[in-house]
Design a protein around this motif. Structure first.
Motif, PDB file in Angstrom:
ATOM      1  N   ASN A 125       0.299  60.714  37.097  1.00  0.00           N
ATOM      2  CA  ASN A 125      -0.070  59.558  37.910  1.00  0.00           C
ATOM      3  C   ASN A 125       1.204  58.861  38.358  1.00  0.00           C
ATOM      4  O   ASN A 125       1.658  57.903  37.741  1.00  0.00           O
ATOM      5  CB  ASN A 125      -0.958  58.604  37.106  1.00  0.00           C
ATOM      6  N   GLN A 126       1.795  59.365  39.423  1.00  0.00           N
ATOM      7  CA  GLN A 126       3.113  58.913  39.831  1.00  0.00           C
ATOM      8  C   GLN A 126       3.140  57.444  40.231  1.00  0.00           C
ATOM      9  O   GLN A 126       4.017  56.687  39.806  1.00  0.00           O
ATOM     10  CB  GLN A 126       3.636  59.783  40.971  1.00  0.00           C
ATOM     11  N   ILE A 127       2.187  57.029  41.052  1.00  0.00           N
ATOM     12  CA  ILE A 127       2.166  55.630  41.498  1.00  0.00           C
ATOM     13  C   ILE A 127       2.015  54.696  40.298  1.00  0.00           C
ATOM     14  O   ILE A 127       2.737  53.697  40.164  1.00  0.00           O
ATOM     15  CB  ILE A 127       1.027  55.388  42.512  1.00  0.00           C
ATOM     16  N   GLY A 128       1.080  55.015  39.414  1.00  0.00           N
ATOM     17  CA  GLY A 128       0.877  54.190  38.221  1.00  0.00           C
ATOM     18  C   GLY A 128       2.112  54.159  37.346  1.00  0.00           C
ATOM     19  O   GLY A 128       2.463  53.111  36.783  1.00  0.00           O
ATOM     20  N   PHE A 129       2.769  55.283  37.233  1.00  0.00           N
ATOM     21  CA  PHE A 129       4.002  55.375  36.443  1.00  0.00           C
ATOM     22  C   PHE A 129       5.079  54.473  37.024  1.00  0.00           C
ATOM     23  O   PHE A 129       5.775  53.742  36.305  1.00  0.00           O
ATOM     24  CB  PHE A 129       4.469  56.826  36.408  1.00  0.00           C
ATOM     25  N   LEU A 130       5.235  54.511  38.352  1.00  0.00           N
ATOM     26  CA  LEU A 130       6.252  53.693  39.006  1.00  0.00           C
ATOM     27  C   LEU A 130       5.951  52.205  38.869  1.00  0.00           C
ATOM     28  O   LEU A 130       6.857  51.392  38.662  1.00  0.00           O
ATOM     29  CB  LEU A 130       6.360  54.084  40.484  1.00  0.00           C
ATOM     30  N   ALA A 164       7.497  47.282  37.116  1.00  0.00           N
ATOM     31  CA  ALA A 164       6.790  45.988  37.120  1.00  0.00           C
ATOM     32  C   ALA A 164       6.607  45.449  38.538  1.00  0.00           C
ATOM     33  O   ALA A 164       6.427  44.247  38.739  1.00  0.00           O
ATOM     34  CB  ALA A 164       7.516  44.960  36.256  1.00  0.00           C
ATOM     35  N   LEU A 165       6.650  46.352  39.514  1.00  0.00           N
ATOM     36  CA  LEU A 165       6.391  45.968  40.899  1.00  0.00           C
ATOM     37  C   LEU A 165       4.924  46.216  41.233  1.00  0.00           C
ATOM     38  O   LEU A 165       4.236  46.969  40.547  1.00  0.00           O
ATOM     39  CB  LEU A 165       7.278  46.781  41.843  1.00  0.00           C
ATOM     40  N   SER A 166       4.458  45.603  42.297  1.00  0.00           N
ATOM     41  CA  SER A 166       3.080  45.810  42.717  1.00  0.00           C
ATOM     42  C   SER A 166       2.913  47.191  43.335  1.00  0.00           C
ATOM     43  O   SER A 166       3.884  47.805  43.789  1.00  0.00           O
ATOM     44  CB  SER A 166       2.666  44.744  43.729  1.00  0.00           C
ATOM     45  N   ARG A 167       1.681  47.663  43.367  1.00  0.00           N
ATOM     46  CA  ARG A 167       1.402  48.966  43.972  1.00  0.00           C
ATOM     47  C   ARG A 167       1.814  48.967  45.447  1.00  0.00           C
ATOM     48  O   ARG A 167       2.368  49.947  45.939  1.00  0.00           O
ATOM     49  CB  ARG A 167      -0.100  49.266  43.851  1.00  0.00           C
ATOM     50  N   GLU A 168       1.561  47.855  46.132  1.00  0.00           N
ATOM     51  CA  GLU A 168       1.905  47.759  47.548  1.00  0.00           C
ATOM     52  C   GLU A 168       3.421  47.871  47.746  1.00  0.00           C
ATOM     53  O   GLU A 168       3.898  48.542  48.675  1.00  0.00           O
ATOM     54  CB  GLU A 168       1.402  46.434  48.130  1.00  0.00           C
ATOM     55  N   SER A 169       4.188  47.223  46.867  1.00  0.00           N
ATOM     56  CA  SER A 169       5.651  47.289  46.967  1.00  0.00           C
ATOM     57  C   SER A 169       6.154  48.707  46.724  1.00  0.00           C
ATOM     58  O   SER A 169       7.051  49.191  47.420  1.00  0.00           O
ATOM     59  CB  SER A 169       6.291  46.329  45.964  1.00  0.00           C
ATOM     60  N   ILE A 170       5.556  49.376  45.741  1.00  0.00           N
ATOM     61  CA  ILE A 170       5.955  50.749  45.431  1.00  0.00           C
ATOM     62  C   ILE A 170       5.708  51.656  46.633  1.00  0.00           C
ATOM     63  O   ILE A 170       6.563  52.473  47.003  1.00  0.00           O
ATOM     64  CB  ILE A 170       5.193  51.273  44.201  1.00  0.00           C
ATOM     65  N   ILE A 171       4.558  51.514  47.256  1.00  0.00           N
ATOM     66  CA  ILE A 171       4.230  52.357  48.411  1.00  0.00           C
ATOM     67  C   ILE A 171       5.196  52.094  49.554  1.00  0.00           C
ATOM     68  O   ILE A 171       5.651  53.033  50.227  1.00  0.00           O
ATOM     69  CB  ILE A 171       2.771  52.107  48.846  1.00  0.00           C
TER      70      ILE A 171
END
Length: 245
Positions: A137-142, A147-154
């Motif tokens: 689960n790469q997004i969840g891992f990142l 500690a960044l939001s999912r939107e920031s990671i994307i």
């Protein structure tokens, strides 16, 4: 002193062995100080056994040991052909080392604008590195590790992909790093910002109180000679760790 800058082991020793050190060095390699003085003046040569002990005294790395021993053998060679042979071996090491340094220094050529974004915050290089970690689960891992939001990671992933630093796999929301590597030249104005970003990230680690974190800070008064010794230790550690990295 950088051994690889020398083509004569005697000149290297003369530069490396400061006042008061030559006597200790002579004792370590099993010769009289007077004999060592003769060696440094250019007449006799150290034996191969003494050369090996010299490496031990000077705490040479494996590559430095090999280079030093070749310098010694070249100096001891009794013919032009044998001298040329050892010089060829030395050149091989130097060429290999130069390519190694180039691999560290040369990176992906990005525009100054893209570099400015990449080095504007620790989040871009951190996500870039974490993409290389295998996970289901790469997004969840990142999200968890930064500690960044999912939107920031994307947003960060899209920036990295757009500029060829990562690539998205054909199925799913999974990315992998490309072979591009980024390095900031010492003279770049982004170096200071990059160091500040990483130190800001370390500052956050202080607040997290993780037992596994390792931090060491100290005020020290050191002689110039010892500063150079410690600097050499750090530089050698960086060079030796490059293969693992």
């Amino acid at each position: 002193m950088i051994l690889f800058d020398y083509s004569n082991y005697k000149k290297y020793l003369d530069s490396s062995l400061g006042p008061g050190i030559k006597t200790k060095f002579a004792a370590h390699i099993g010769c009289q100080p007077s004999f060592l003085s003769q060696v440094l003046r250019g007449e006799p040569n150290l034996s191969l056994e003494q050369g090996y002990l010299a490496n031990e005294f000077l705490k040479h790395t494996a590559l430095e040991t090999q280079y030093f021993m070749l310098l010694l053998q070249k100096s001891r060679a009794g013919s032009q052909k044998l001298t040329a042979y050892f010089q060829k071996e030395l050149d091989t090491i130097l060429n290999s080392r130069n390519k190694f340094v180039a691999r560290i220094q040369d990176g992906a050529e990005l525009s100054e604008q893209i570099k400015g974004v990449y080095y504007s915050s620790w989040v871009y290089p951190l996500v870039h590195v974490l993409v290389s970690v295998p996970t289901s689960n790469q997004i969840g891992f990142l999200v968890e590790k930064t500690a960044l939001s999912r939107e920031s990671i994307i947003d960060i992933l899209q920036f990295l992909e757009k500029n060829g630093l990562i690539t998205k796999e054909k199925t799913g929301d999974k990315y992998s790093v490309t072979k591009k590597r980024i390095h900031i030249p010492a003279g770049s104005q982004l170096v200071l910002q990059h160091h500040r970003n990483l130190r800001n990230r370390v500052q956050r680690c202080f607040d997290e109180h993780q037992p596994s974190n390792l931090h060491y800070s100290s005020f020290l008064a050191l002689s110039e000679k010892d500063v150079l010794k410690i600097e050499k230790i750090f530089l050698n550690a960086i060079e030796q760790s490059e293969e693992i990295l």
